[in-house]
Design a protein around this motif. Structure first.
Motif, PDB file in Angstrom:
ATOM      1  N   PRO A   1      -8.284  26.141  20.189  1.00 39.56           N
ATOM      2  CA  PRO A   1      -7.951  25.576  18.931  1.00 39.56           C
ATOM      3  C   PRO A   1      -8.234  27.105  17.869  1.00 39.56           C
ATOM      4  CG  PRO A   1      -9.287  23.899  19.966  1.00 39.56           C
ATOM      5  CD  PRO A   1      -9.290  25.374  21.103  1.00 39.56           C
ATOM      6  N   TRP A   2      -7.368  27.027  16.866  1.00 35.92           N
ATOM      7  CA  TRP A   2      -7.747  28.177  16.129  1.00 35.92           C
ATOM      8  C   TRP A   2      -6.889  27.765  14.786  1.00 35.92           C
ATOM      9  CZ3 TRP A   2      -2.957  30.245  14.080  1.00 35.92           C
ATOM     10  CH2 TRP A   2      -1.865  29.535  14.506  1.00 35.92           C
ATOM     11  N   ALA A   3      -7.460  28.620  13.688  1.00 32.33           N
ATOM     12  CA  ALA A   3      -6.911  28.516  12.326  1.00 32.33           C
ATOM     13  C   ALA A   3      -6.885  29.720  11.587  1.00 32.33           C
ATOM     14  CB  ALA A   3      -7.784  27.247  11.617  1.00 32.33           C
ATOM     15  N   ILE A   4      -6.238  29.629  10.498  1.00 30.08           N
ATOM     16  CA  ILE A   4      -6.273  30.943   9.715  1.00 30.08           C
ATOM     17  C   ILE A   4      -6.782  30.634   8.352  1.00 30.08           C
ATOM     18  CG2 ILE A   4      -4.574  31.948  10.857  1.00 30.08           C
ATOM     19  CD1 ILE A   4      -2.908  31.740   8.121  1.00 30.08           C
ATOM     20  N   THR A   5      -7.327  31.478   7.597  1.00 32.82           N
ATOM     21  CA  THR A   5      -7.344  31.493   5.975  1.00 32.82           C
ATOM     22  C   THR A   5      -6.288  32.439   5.608  1.00 32.82           C
ATOM     23  OG1 THR A   5      -9.056  33.141   5.803  1.00 32.82           O
ATOM     24  CG2 THR A   5      -9.797  30.703   6.106  1.00 32.82           C
ATOM     25  N   PHE A   6      -5.971  32.355   4.612  1.00 26.23           N
ATOM     26  CA  PHE A   6      -5.017  33.475   3.830  1.00 26.23           C
ATOM     27  C   PHE A   6      -5.728  34.273   2.891  1.00 26.23           C
ATOM     28  CE2 PHE A   6      -1.880  30.042   4.758  1.00 26.23           C
ATOM     29  CZ  PHE A   6      -0.972  30.754   5.174  1.00 26.23           C
ATOM     30  N   GLY A   7      -5.085  35.613   2.828  1.00 26.61           N
ATOM     31  CA  GLY A   7      -5.753  36.843   2.245  1.00 26.61           C
ATOM     32  C   GLY A   7      -5.027  37.180   1.152  1.00 26.61           C
TER      33      GLY A   7
ATOM     34  N   GLN B   1       3.592  26.305   7.272  1.00 29.47           N
ATOM     35  CA  GLN B   1       4.594  25.144   8.085  1.00 29.47           C
ATOM     36  C   GLN B   1       4.907  25.832   9.501  1.00 29.47           C
ATOM     37  OE1 GLN B   1       8.300  24.668   6.305  1.00 29.47           O
ATOM     38  NE2 GLN B   1       8.249  22.711   6.866  1.00 29.47           N
ATOM     39  N   PHE B   2       5.238  27.116   9.605  1.00 27.63           N
ATOM     40  CA  PHE B   2       5.215  27.764  10.858  1.00 27.63           C
ATOM     41  C   PHE B   2       4.144  27.967  11.652  1.00 27.63           C
ATOM     42  CE2 PHE B   2       5.041  31.928  13.029  1.00 27.63           C
ATOM     43  CZ  PHE B   2       5.901  31.540  14.099  1.00 27.63           C
ATOM     44  N   LEU B   3       3.007  28.205  11.159  1.00 33.03           N
ATOM     45  CA  LEU B   3       1.853  28.298  11.931  1.00 33.03           C
ATOM     46  C   LEU B   3       1.517  26.739  12.555  1.00 33.03           C
ATOM     47  CD1 LEU B   3      -0.358  30.613   9.756  1.00 33.03           C
ATOM     48  CD2 LEU B   3       0.622  31.115  12.072  1.00 33.03           C
ATOM     49  N   GLN B   4       1.726  25.730  11.648  1.00 34.26           N
ATOM     50  CA  GLN B   4       1.407  24.444  12.275  1.00 34.26           C
ATOM     51  C   GLN B   4       2.381  24.022  13.403  1.00 34.26           C
ATOM     52  OE1 GLN B   4       1.422  22.225   8.375  1.00 34.26           O
ATOM     53  NE2 GLN B   4      -0.976  22.121   8.651  1.00 34.26           N
ATOM     54  N   THR B   5       3.198  24.588  13.629  1.00 34.75           N
ATOM     55  CA  THR B   5       4.163  24.153  15.009  1.00 34.75           C
ATOM     56  C   THR B   5       3.706  24.618  16.368  1.00 34.75           C
ATOM     57  OG1 THR B   5       5.326  26.421  15.050  1.00 34.75           O
ATOM     58  CG2 THR B   5       6.348  24.635  13.558  1.00 34.75           C
ATOM     59  N   TYR B   6       2.424  25.602  16.215  1.00 31.78           N
ATOM     60  CA  TYR B   6       1.671  26.051  17.455  1.00 31.78           C
ATOM     61  C   TYR B   6       0.825  24.799  17.871  1.00 31.78           C
ATOM     62  CZ  TYR B   6       3.281  30.442  16.705  1.00 31.78           C
ATOM     63  OH  TYR B   6       4.168  31.850  16.798  1.00 31.78           O
ATOM     64  N   GLU B   7       0.766  24.758  19.169  1.00 30.87           N
ATOM     65  CA  GLU B   7      -0.097  23.716  20.090  1.00 30.87           C
ATOM     66  C   GLU B   7      -1.292  23.453  19.546  1.00 30.87           C
ATOM     67  OE1 GLU B   7      -0.398  22.006  24.199  1.00 30.87           O
ATOM     68  OE2 GLU B   7       0.987  23.464  23.867  1.00 30.87           O
ATOM     69  N   PHE B   8      -2.243  24.495  19.372  1.00 30.64           N
ATOM     70  CA  PHE B   8      -3.551  24.669  19.257  1.00 30.64           C
ATOM     71  C   PHE B   8      -4.018  25.227  17.719  1.00 30.64           C
ATOM     72  CE2 PHE B   8      -2.714  24.821  23.575  1.00 30.64           C
ATOM     73  CZ  PHE B   8      -3.831  23.842  24.056  1.00 30.64           C
TER      74      PHE B   8
END
Length: 394
Positions: A124-130, A149-156
């Protein structure tokens, strides 16, 4: 932590609003993993939970900051860190890409390169924006909202949705389930620290001040309300860590144990007072306005550490009046580093060790550096050919 600061009560209306947000971003989000999401749709979120032995490990990568021709060593560093540490959660803490992308596909490929190390390992992973993530938006059309929206299409991926009316993209509270009770035992906060200061406020410019952005008051209120609502819902404060891209003013205050004086003697005093370890090779770059976020940490007493990037060649961490403040070094070999032949000496990641059997759960943090993983540190660029996207991300 007993700060001796009066804790104001949350209003009924604010408590209800925060509780609703808590339901959206908390354990109900982490409802299991499915691998058959339709292309371009948001994948269900994996559950974050302590291992049966009570441990949970987080890895922070920072400033991967490249275009679609990502430096191959950035990916090698991520791969080798994940293999060595076997974390339960990973955060890429801002400046995930740089401003050199020219098309929507370029942005997607640049993002894809640095999330695949986690996706391929089912972490499982996430990002913050810079501040740099939207630098190419005028050419690519890829705003933070579209990137999310694009990143949330990833499974993890476990980034929360953005909250209507709240400054920033995907400010999130992720709750980690106890191995003993399945109730939340620890919190992982992700906050968007913004991009650049406005040109003027009330007709006054910021010449002479740092021109980065800052956490806005509605975000501080969001954190505070969410913190109180979580305590009310679960009957206790949930110890936690927070990640945001840009440093607080308190980072610099801690390094010198002073607001105004910045001498070697000040820093010598700070080393003892605040238990500082690590390097400071450039000035901290907070925004021109002190957000008040640290004051909220002191009041609530649940955030045990706030960790940033942004300043690629700073690696230090210290204890500032009960809250750890620290940096992770720049991970991306395509971004600036130290000068000359030492450019890549501090490429690395930061690791956080949690243990339910340890008082306070959060044990400590440490660095993993590319120089210790057998990675080529030559001060040059080693770009890769852009890799194709998976069908789910098309």
């Amino acid at each position: 932590m007993n700060t001796g600061i009066h804790q104001a009560k949350l209003s009924r209306r604010a408590a209800l609003a925060a509780a609703g947000t808590l339901g959206a971003l908390g354990l109900t989000v982490a409802s299991g993993v499915a691998s058959n999401a339709a292309p371009g749709t948001k994948a269900p979120k994996p559950t974050l939970a302590f291992r049966p032995d009570g441990r949970f490990k987080v890895v922070q990568f920072n400033d991967t900051q490249d275009d679609e021709q990502t430096d191959r060593r950035t990916i090698e560093l991520m791969d080798k860190t994940l293999e060595a540490e076997q974390p339960d959660f990973v955060v890429i803490n801002g400046d995930v890409i740089n401003g050199d992308c020219n098309t929507e596909l370029d942005v997607k490929q640049a993002l894809n390169h640095v999330v695949q190390p986690m996706e391929s390992r089912k972490i499982p992973w996430a990002i913050t924006f810079g501040n740099h993530d939207e630098d190419s938006v005028s050419r690519t059309g890829m705003s933070e909202a579209r990137m999310l929206q694009f990143l949330q299409t990833y499974e993890f991926n476990v980034n929360g949705d953005s909250t209507d009316g709240l400054t920033g993209t995907s400010n999130s509270l992720l709750l980690v389930q106890s191995a003993k009770t399945k109730a939340p035992a620890f919190g992982l906060w992700l906050i968007d620290t913004g991009r650049y200061a406005p040109d003027t406020i009330d007709g006054q410019d910021f010449q002479g001040y740092p021109d980065w952005d800052w956490v806005r008051m509605d975000q501080v209120t969001w954190y505070r309300n969410m913190s109180i609502a979580t305590e009310q819902k679960y009957g206790k404060k949930i110890p936690s860590l927070m990640w945001g891209h840009i440093a607080l003013h308190e980072h610099r205050n801690m390094w010198f144990a002073s607001l105004d004086s910045r001498t070697d003697a000040d820093h010598a005093r700070a080393l003892t007072r605040h238990s500082i370890v690590g390097e400071r090779n450039e000035d901290e770059c907070p925004g021109p306005i002190n957000s008040g976020l640290f004051s909220a940490f002191l009041e609530r007493g649940d955030v045990k550490g706030y960790f940033v990037g942004h300043d690629h060649v700073n690696t230090y961490v210290g204890n500032y009046y009960g809250v750890q403040l620290g940096y992770a070094p720049g991970t991306g070999f395509g971004a600036y580093g130290l000068s000359g032949a030492e450019r890549n000496r501090l490429r690395g990641a930061r690791v956080f060790d949690l243990d339910e059997n340890h008082p306070g759960i959060y044990k400590d943090t440490r660095l993993v550096l590319a120089k210790d993983l057998g990675i080529d540190l030559t001060a040059n660029d080693q770009p890769i050919v852009p890799q194709p996207l998976n069908p789910a991300q098309l």
